[in-house]
Design a protein around this motif. Structure first.
Motif, PDB file in Angstrom:
ATOM      1  N   ASN A  29       0.835  -1.190   0.000  1.00  0.00           N
ATOM      2  CA  ASN A  29       0.000   0.000   0.000  1.00  0.00           C
ATOM      3  C   ASN A  29       0.876   1.248   0.000  1.00  0.00           C
ATOM      4  O   ASN A  29       1.787   1.386   0.813  1.00  0.00           O
ATOM      5  CB  ASN A  29      -0.908   0.004   1.236  1.00  0.00           C
ATOM      6  CG  ASN A  29      -1.944  -1.110   1.182  1.00  0.00           C
ATOM      7  OD1 ASN A  29      -2.408  -1.461   0.105  1.00  0.00           O
ATOM      8  ND2 ASN A  29      -2.293  -1.651   2.336  1.00  0.00           N
ATOM      9  N   GLU A  30       0.602   2.158  -0.912  1.00  0.00           N
ATOM     10  CA  GLU A  30       1.336   3.414  -0.969  1.00  0.00           C
ATOM     11  C   GLU A  30       0.825   4.347   0.124  1.00  0.00           C
ATOM     12  O   GLU A  30      -0.372   4.375   0.412  1.00  0.00           O
ATOM     13  CB  GLU A  30       1.143   4.069  -2.336  1.00  0.00           C
ATOM     14  CG  GLU A  30       1.774   3.316  -3.491  1.00  0.00           C
ATOM     15  CD  GLU A  30       3.291   3.306  -3.409  1.00  0.00           C
ATOM     16  OE1 GLU A  30       3.853   4.293  -2.884  1.00  0.00           O
ATOM     17  OE2 GLU A  30       3.903   2.318  -3.838  1.00  0.00           O
ATOM     18  N   PRO A  31       1.740   5.119   0.756  1.00  0.00           N
ATOM     19  CA  PRO A  31       1.275   6.062   1.779  1.00  0.00           C
ATOM     20  C   PRO A  31       0.388   7.131   1.159  1.00  0.00           C
ATOM     21  O   PRO A  31       0.633   7.596   0.047  1.00  0.00           O
ATOM     22  CB  PRO A  31       2.580   6.661   2.319  1.00  0.00           C
ATOM     23  CG  PRO A  31       3.580   6.456   1.230  1.00  0.00           C
ATOM     24  CD  PRO A  31       3.192   5.178   0.565  1.00  0.00           C
ATOM     25  N   THR A  32      -0.630   7.502   1.882  1.00  0.00           N
ATOM     26  CA  THR A  32      -1.538   8.533   1.399  1.00  0.00           C
ATOM     27  C   THR A  32      -0.924   9.913   1.621  1.00  0.00           C
ATOM     28  O   THR A  32       0.084  10.058   2.322  1.00  0.00           O
ATOM     29  CB  THR A  32      -2.881   8.454   2.140  1.00  0.00           C
ATOM     30  OG1 THR A  32      -2.651   8.755   3.534  1.00  0.00           O
ATOM     31  CG2 THR A  32      -3.491   7.064   2.016  1.00  0.00           C
ATOM     32  N   THR A  33      -1.552  10.912   1.032  1.00  0.00           N
ATOM     33  CA  THR A  33      -1.081  12.287   1.230  1.00  0.00           C
ATOM     34  C   THR A  33      -1.114  12.656   2.705  1.00  0.00           C
ATOM     35  O   THR A  33      -0.196  13.302   3.224  1.00  0.00           O
ATOM     36  CB  THR A  33      -1.957  13.264   0.428  1.00  0.00           C
ATOM     37  OG1 THR A  33      -1.850  12.958  -0.970  1.00  0.00           O
ATOM     38  CG2 THR A  33      -1.515  14.704   0.658  1.00  0.00           C
ATOM     39  N   ALA A  34      -2.166  12.213   3.382  1.00  0.00           N
ATOM     40  CA  ALA A  34      -2.282  12.498   4.819  1.00  0.00           C
ATOM     41  C   ALA A  34      -1.135  11.853   5.597  1.00  0.00           C
ATOM     42  O   ALA A  34      -0.584  12.455   6.527  1.00  0.00           O
ATOM     43  CB  ALA A  34      -3.623  12.002   5.344  1.00  0.00           C
ATOM     44  N   ASP A  35      -0.769  10.632   5.207  1.00  0.00           N
ATOM     45  CA  ASP A  35       0.353   9.946   5.863  1.00  0.00           C
ATOM     46  C   ASP A  35       1.648  10.734   5.668  1.00  0.00           C
ATOM     47  O   ASP A  35       2.443  10.900   6.602  1.00  0.00           O
ATOM     48  CB  ASP A  35       0.532   8.537   5.290  1.00  0.00           C
ATOM     49  CG  ASP A  35      -0.612   7.606   5.651  1.00  0.00           C
ATOM     50  OD1 ASP A  35      -1.248   7.841   6.694  1.00  0.00           O
ATOM     51  OD2 ASP A  35      -0.859   6.654   4.883  1.00  0.00           O
ATOM     52  N   ARG A  38       1.679  13.917   7.775  1.00  0.00           N
ATOM     53  CA  ARG A  38       1.973  13.603   9.179  1.00  0.00           C
ATOM     54  C   ARG A  38       3.464  13.310   9.363  1.00  0.00           C
ATOM     55  O   ARG A  38       4.081  13.757  10.335  1.00  0.00           O
ATOM     56  CB  ARG A  38       1.129  12.411   9.642  1.00  0.00           C
ATOM     57  CG  ARG A  38      -0.308  12.769   9.996  1.00  0.00           C
ATOM     58  CD  ARG A  38      -0.989  11.622  10.720  1.00  0.00           C
ATOM     59  NE  ARG A  38      -1.197  10.483   9.833  1.00  0.00           N
ATOM     60  CZ  ARG A  38      -2.289  10.292   9.101  1.00  0.00           C
ATOM     61  NH1 ARG A  38      -3.274  11.182   9.150  1.00  0.00           N
ATOM     62  NH2 ARG A  38      -2.408   9.229   8.331  1.00  0.00           N
ATOM     63  N   PRO A 127       4.403  16.410   0.001  1.00  0.00           N
ATOM     64  CA  PRO A 127       3.292  15.997  -0.864  1.00  0.00           C
ATOM     65  C   PRO A 127       2.427  17.158  -1.338  1.00  0.00           C
ATOM     66  O   PRO A 127       1.760  17.054  -2.366  1.00  0.00           O
ATOM     67  CB  PRO A 127       2.491  15.047   0.035  1.00  0.00           C
ATOM     68  CG  PRO A 127       2.777  15.522   1.424  1.00  0.00           C
ATOM     69  CD  PRO A 127       4.213  15.950   1.393  1.00  0.00           C
TER      70      PRO A 127
END
Length: 209
Positions: A29-35, A38, A127
């Motif tokens: 799973n690719e990290p999301t923008t929110a990840d 953070r 990001p």
């Protein structure tokens, strides 16, 4: 059921689990923008305090280096008139011989703090592209990033010049026979120190004001 139809294959639970694990490993799973945001915020806090620590240690290092330079060479004075020779070294004549332990310790700590700060600056994801665009903050951040290379070059030069200055005998130089050469190297070392400190100060000011 028609006799021509093949019976449906019954999959063992272990087989299903193995297939699922294999799929997960193949498609992480690719990290999301929110990840990423953070992560950036966490690293930014550490980066900030390492930056402040670097500035404080560099200030002390440059100050102690200035004292060392003045004692050994005065205001670019001759071999016979510098404070160490005339007995006017500050704070004591002990500054005139041996390894400058205090200055060396500060320089090592300052270097370690800076290179850690430097590395953290590359570890921060961006990001949202906060360093892009024409906003005042974006322009300041780009200038901050550009100056890190000036500071980086300054630290590298300081290490090289400091190595020669503190260990001149390794390079066949001594104060009795090569005073002017060593004075020139020490002057360059001090000058680069002030430039490096100035670049580092500008980096911090860009992010504070």
């Amino acid at each position: 059921t028609s006799v021509l139809e093949a019976p449906s294959a019954a999959l063992e639970p272990a087989v299903v689990l193995a297939v699922q694990i294999s799929t997960d490993l193949e498609e992480p799973n690719e990290p999301t923008t929110a990840d990423l945001v953070r992560r950036r915020n966490k690293i930014k806090k550490i980066h900030k305090w390492f930056g402040i620590t670097t500035w404080a240690l560099t200030t002390l290092t440059v100050a102690s280096g200035f004292v060392q330079y003045y004692n050994q060479y005065g205001w670019y004075q001759s071999q016979s008139t510098n404070p160490c020779v005339t007995g006017n070294a500050w704070p004591t004549q002990n500054q005139c011989s041996g390894t400058p332990t205090g200055h060396l310790t500060l320089s090592v700590l300052a270097g370690a703090a800076f290179f850690t700060t430097f590395g953290l600056s590359f570890a921060m994801p961006d990001p949202l592209g906060v360093s892009e665009g024409d906003s005042k903050f974006a322009k300041r951040l780009r200038a901050h990033k550009a100056l890190r290379w000036v500071t980086f070059a300054g630290f590298i030069a300081q290490i090289a010049l400091g190595l020669v200055t503190a260990n001149s005998e390794w390079f066949g130089l001594d104060r009795a026979n090569n005073y002017k050469t060593l004075r020139a190297i020490a002057t360059a070392h001090l000058t680069v120190g002030f430039v490096t400190w100035g670049s580092l100060t500008a980096q911090g000011a860009l992010m504070v004001f």
